[in-house]
Design a protein around this motif. Structure first.
Motif: not given
Length: 230
Positions: A18-20, A22-27, A84-88
């Motif tokens: 959930g934390a990860l 949450f952070a990815h959506l924020h970024d 957010t894993a480097g593909l964009l």
């Protein structure tokens, strides 16, 4: 009763995931031009839609809208993780993604409203089959008609006896025997029952006079029956 908190591996894994997410959506929201508190509101909106769809699926598993909005929120969360894993290129987000991120609040509001006001399907109620109540059977009392008494044969005319001349005391004639009359077996059996009943009541055998007066038999027939019953 208070139960002590136990650290579970599944719970730890859920918190990390959930934390990860949450952070990815924020970024992703921040890269799409949503800065400040707006970037933090996007992951909250996605997670709330996931929870609302999951709760509706728990209460109404056949609700297709719940499955649809759960899939939409899940795709939004997974898409942010993959993007957010480097593909964009986070410094140069495409226009279509900016439009999708900007329109997400309206989409999430629509899904949450539909899920909140959806009525669960009514559970089928099994009505007990009506059991036919048997109608009360009227008691029928069958009265047996008394058996008719056997018809008596016509009495034969008694022979006319000539008056004998009076005899002297020394020569008294013996009483002449009563002529026997043919008695049917059925009538004889009926007379036997009458004689038994008379003997049980009086203690004496029935005589011809009683048979004649009580049962209306002809004299000759009553005498013949009395002789055979004696």
């Amino acid at each position: 009763m208070f139960r002590p908190f136990r650290l579970d591996a599944v719970l730890v894994q859920a918190v990390i995931a959930g934390a990860l997410s949450f952070a990815h959506l924020h970024d992703l929201a921040e890269a799409a031009g949503q800065d400040g508190w707006k970037a933090w509101a996007y992951p909250v909106s996605v997670d709330l839609l996931l929870v609302a769809a999951w709760r509706r699926m728990r209460t109404d598993s056949g609700n297709r809208d719940a499955w649809l909005w759960f899939a939409i929120a899940l795709i939004a969360s997974l898409g942010a993780n993959v993007a957010t894993a480097g593909l964009l290129d986070m410094t140069n987000v495409p226009a279509w993604l900016r439009i999708l991120v900007a329109g997400w609040p309206a989409i999430a509001f629509l899904g949450g409203t539909l899920l909140a006001h959806a009525h669960p399907a009514p559970e089928p109620t099994h009505t007990p089959e009506s059991v036919p109540v048997p109608e009360p059977v009227a008691e029928v009392t069958v009265e047996r008609a008394p058996e008719p008494a056997p018809e008596l044969p016509p009495a034969e005319p008694a022979p006319v006896a000539t008056q004998p001349e009076p005899a002297t005391q020394e020569e008294q004639p013996e009483p002449a025997p009563v002529p026997a009359v043919a008695v049917p077996p059925a009538l004889m059996a009926h007379a036997q029952k009458i004689a038994d009943a008379h003997r049980a009541q009086t203690g004496r055998p029935i005589d011809a006079e009683t048979l004649r007066t009580r049962h209306g038999m002809p004299p000759a027939l009553a005498d013949s029956i009395a002789l055979q019953l004696a």
